[in-house]
Design a protein around this motif. Sequence first.
Motif, PDB file in Angstrom:
ATOM      1  N   TYR A 172       1.607  -9.737  -1.794  1.00  0.00           N
ATOM      2  CA  TYR A 172       3.006  -9.316  -1.906  1.00  0.00           C
ATOM      3  C   TYR A 172       3.884 -10.537  -2.146  1.00  0.00           C
ATOM      4  O   TYR A 172       3.645 -11.609  -1.572  1.00  0.00           O
ATOM      5  CB  TYR A 172       3.469  -8.605  -0.628  1.00  0.00           C
ATOM      6  CG  TYR A 172       2.986  -7.188  -0.470  1.00  0.00           C
ATOM      7  CD1 TYR A 172       3.855  -6.119  -0.655  1.00  0.00           C
ATOM      8  CD2 TYR A 172       1.661  -6.917  -0.124  1.00  0.00           C
ATOM      9  CE1 TYR A 172       3.419  -4.808  -0.484  1.00  0.00           C
ATOM     10  CE2 TYR A 172       1.218  -5.611   0.040  1.00  0.00           C
ATOM     11  CZ  TYR A 172       2.098  -4.558  -0.136  1.00  0.00           C
ATOM     12  OH  TYR A 172       1.676  -3.274   0.020  1.00  0.00           O
ATOM     13  N   ARG A 177       8.953  -6.067   1.973  1.00  0.00           N
ATOM     14  CA  ARG A 177       8.239  -4.923   1.407  1.00  0.00           C
ATOM     15  C   ARG A 177       6.857  -4.791   2.031  1.00  0.00           C
ATOM     16  O   ARG A 177       6.384  -3.680   2.300  1.00  0.00           O
ATOM     17  CB  ARG A 177       8.142  -5.100  -0.110  1.00  0.00           C
ATOM     18  CG  ARG A 177       7.609  -3.885  -0.840  1.00  0.00           C
ATOM     19  CD  ARG A 177       7.982  -3.931  -2.316  1.00  0.00           C
ATOM     20  NE  ARG A 177       7.477  -5.139  -2.956  1.00  0.00           N
ATOM     21  CZ  ARG A 177       6.254  -5.215  -3.533  1.00  0.00           C
ATOM     22  NH1 ARG A 177       5.452  -4.175  -3.514  1.00  0.00           N
ATOM     23  NH2 ARG A 177       5.867  -6.324  -4.092  1.00  0.00           N
ATOM     24  N   ASP A 181       5.414  -1.557   4.225  1.00  0.00           N
ATOM     25  CA  ASP A 181       4.212  -0.824   3.839  1.00  0.00           C
ATOM     26  C   ASP A 181       3.186  -0.751   4.969  1.00  0.00           C
ATOM     27  O   ASP A 181       2.568   0.299   5.193  1.00  0.00           O
ATOM     28  CB  ASP A 181       3.570  -1.480   2.611  1.00  0.00           C
ATOM     29  CG  ASP A 181       4.347  -1.182   1.336  1.00  0.00           C
ATOM     30  OD1 ASP A 181       5.298  -0.386   1.401  1.00  0.00           O
ATOM     31  OD2 ASP A 181       3.990  -1.741   0.284  1.00  0.00           O
ATOM     32  N   HIS A 185       6.038   2.306   7.371  1.00  0.00           N
ATOM     33  CA  HIS A 185       5.671   3.553   6.695  1.00  0.00           C
ATOM     34  C   HIS A 185       4.315   4.098   7.115  1.00  0.00           C
ATOM     35  O   HIS A 185       3.811   5.030   6.516  1.00  0.00           O
ATOM     36  CB  HIS A 185       5.671   3.330   5.173  1.00  0.00           C
ATOM     37  CG  HIS A 185       7.012   3.018   4.634  1.00  0.00           C
ATOM     38  ND1 HIS A 185       7.230   2.427   3.410  1.00  0.00           N
ATOM     39  CD2 HIS A 185       8.255   3.188   5.168  1.00  0.00           C
ATOM     40  CE1 HIS A 185       8.512   2.262   3.205  1.00  0.00           C
ATOM     41  NE2 HIS A 185       9.166   2.716   4.254  1.00  0.00           N
ATOM     42  N   ARG A 352       3.083   2.349  -3.262  1.00  0.00           N
ATOM     43  CA  ARG A 352       3.582   2.276  -1.899  1.00  0.00           C
ATOM     44  C   ARG A 352       3.373   3.612  -1.192  1.00  0.00           C
ATOM     45  O   ARG A 352       3.472   4.686  -1.826  1.00  0.00           O
ATOM     46  CB  ARG A 352       5.063   1.912  -1.883  1.00  0.00           C
ATOM     47  CG  ARG A 352       5.405   0.653  -2.673  1.00  0.00           C
ATOM     48  CD  ARG A 352       6.783   0.158  -2.351  1.00  0.00           C
ATOM     49  NE  ARG A 352       6.865  -0.312  -0.984  1.00  0.00           N
ATOM     50  CZ  ARG A 352       7.996  -0.770  -0.435  1.00  0.00           C
ATOM     51  NH1 ARG A 352       9.114  -0.809  -1.143  1.00  0.00           N
ATOM     52  NH2 ARG A 352       8.001  -1.185   0.812  1.00  0.00           N
TER      53      ARG A 352
END
Length: 822
Positions: A172, A177, A181, A185, A352
């Motif tokens: 990444y 982000r 992930d 999430h 994602r």
Amino acid sequence: MTEEDGAGGGRPAGPLLLGVRHHGPGSARAVRAALEEARPGVVLIEGPPEADPLIPLAAEEGMRPPVALLAHAVDEPGRSAFWPLAGFSPEWVAIRWALEHGVPARFIDLPAAHTLAWGKDGGADGPGPDPDTAPVPGDAPGAAEQPGPGDAAPDAELRVDPLGALADAAGYDDPERWWEDVVEHRGAGKGDALAPFTALEEAMTALRETCGNGGHDRDLVREAHMRLRIRAAQREFEDGVAVVCGAWHVPALRRRATVAADRAVLKGLPKVRTDMTWVPWTNRRLSRASGYGAGIDSPGWYGHLFDAPDRPVERWMTRVAGLLRDEDRIVSPAHVIEAVRLAGTLAALRGRPLPGLGETTDAVRAVMCEGSDVPLALVHDRLVVGDVLGEVPATAPAVPLQRDLARIQRRLRLKPEAAERELELDLRRETDAGRSRLLHRLRLLGVAWGEPAASRGSTGTFRETWRLRWEPELSVRVAEAGVWGTTVLAAATARAEADAVAAQGLAEVTGLAERCLLAGLPDALPAVMRVLADRAALDTDVGHLAQALPALVRSLRYGDVRGTDAAALAEVAAGLAERVFVGLPPACAGLDADAAEEMRRHLDAVHGAVGLLGDTPAPGHGNLRARWQSVLRTLSARDAVPGVVRGRSVRLLLDDGRLAQDEAARLMGLVLSPGTPPADAAAWIEGFVGGGSGGGMLLVHDERLLGLVDAWLTGVPAEAFTDVLPLLRRTFSAYEAGVRRTLGELVRRGPGARGGTAAAGFGVPGFAPDLDAARADAVLPVVRLLLGPDGDDGEAHGAGPATQGPRPRRHHDTGDDRGRSA
């Protein structure tokens, strides 16, 4: 996350170490799930141990995060440190869980007494400030310190960013982000509450084996103290110990070390006497852009993820649509549906698990903002970051000055807010006058809660406009100001008296006298006036006197509106004006260009001050206006005085009606004659019609002056034109665009023959030697419709019945305020 016994799968033998990301909603949810499963006998949290008595306040009704623990040195309140906590911070969740379940909660980080003293005596060669103030998103700090003067700046380039390193290893390019992930999430399933902590500990262990302490030298000291506190808790509690700390620290806390070794690390640390309390915090101060190294880019978004784990994208788009509708943008339910679909599609294309902030932002820009970044900036400011300001209960410890300030804020109904807002005050109202005095007193104390702003629609002294925004750092400023007194009034009075004695120049003292009147400090004013009289008697610099006079004279206007006695200022101001009158002509001789421009500004300031002072006569000083006009005539006639000062003197006399237009034109004609050096003539023009003094309109409406300037400019020799061009550009560039356009049109049409010589006038419509009474009378009916009739004048001028009506009520403020229709 635990060391299990030899049987494997039994009850943990060591502490339950929960490594988290500070201000991470995923970490907060995981901490709550792990505590519910483990049910420890005590919860240990990364934070200053001095705050242990403050933990019960977190359960009170008046506590609303974001809040912060504030520690400050008792003898030096400006040396302070914050430990911010949001509603989605794992530490806050752990505190609330412990209070709800009757489990003791304690802080185990390095005491604030050592944190605040760390750089106090070490200087640049000492340990330096807290390394946690550097951007380390993987282990957001325990404290955001306000460093003292001896602190060395941290070298952030030599430090490891844990999240950045792990994100880079995972392929990444954005640590935020990657974190979304793998944590935000991906919710933990039933029975695996400890799985996220196990994985994060393994990653941090490998990282620390490679990087050591990653350049965070103070971490070794902090971790030694944490290990000692963990051991003490294990001896005291038999039901198990849970530790909530930055994931970066977990490998070090897991490492075995002897008690003697840890105590040796802590031996000899400097310390200071400290006080601690809870203070409100803001979302903006949680963001990394605010300078707080443990911050997050999007506190509003993370708060949404924590509060709305069910269908977060749909709920977010609904909030965005509501915000845009409030700003009169057309956003329909169809926009919301399409934005949700687009965000999901973008997440799938980018691999994602769920749409993150990047996907939702791109969808909002494309669907709701029609590709524009302007409304998107509003969404970022109001929702992604947010203007949330926390609240602290009244029972929280506070310095006496803070308590008095809170009492006054409640009485005046002036609530601190994180969002910037304008406050219009009418000083004729008791509440507004009290608000004005409070804000001015706080400014004297260095607590810049409000900044004065230009009032819209009125220039009267009875109106004030303030731009307000409460920042968390102001709590430190209030604590620091507590050394001056226990109430706002007493502290501001003591501070004003001390500032008067310490002032370096006369202008500072006069400005302070004005601020004392604005703040309503009658006890401080006599002391300030004594210092002012002494300084004025000893200062012989005319520039200093001219600079000091305007603030002193402005103060005389506040007596009527604010109910303060400004009579003592009139005598001092009049005496100061007399000294300026005597010293100004010789002081204006032989000045270079920069000094002449500065003297021109002094001339304008003194002229305005005398205009106000003339309405407040002081015994024994005669007619100050007449004296000043004599000084201006002297300056306008002396060849040794720079052209910019002579030109300005002529202009001021013309504006006051003490110089006829014919005489002004004659003086300009003499200056612009071929015998005057072009540079001197250009400086005279700059003084006469330059700056924001309305000189452009003067040229528009006086054809003789415009003709003289045009004829002179066209006759400047080519070799001298380059030298005068900067002065001319500075003169005319200050005009408004409409004025410049009108002047250009007049010059383009060229001079005419009417009214004298060709060079003396421009034959264009609208110019005439005398007033055109018929054209002037044509506007009177419209003026009466706007302003209302006055006696029987309407009938005398032929106004119809439509213009008649009741006589308007009028009120007056002070000498500079005209009557206004009520």
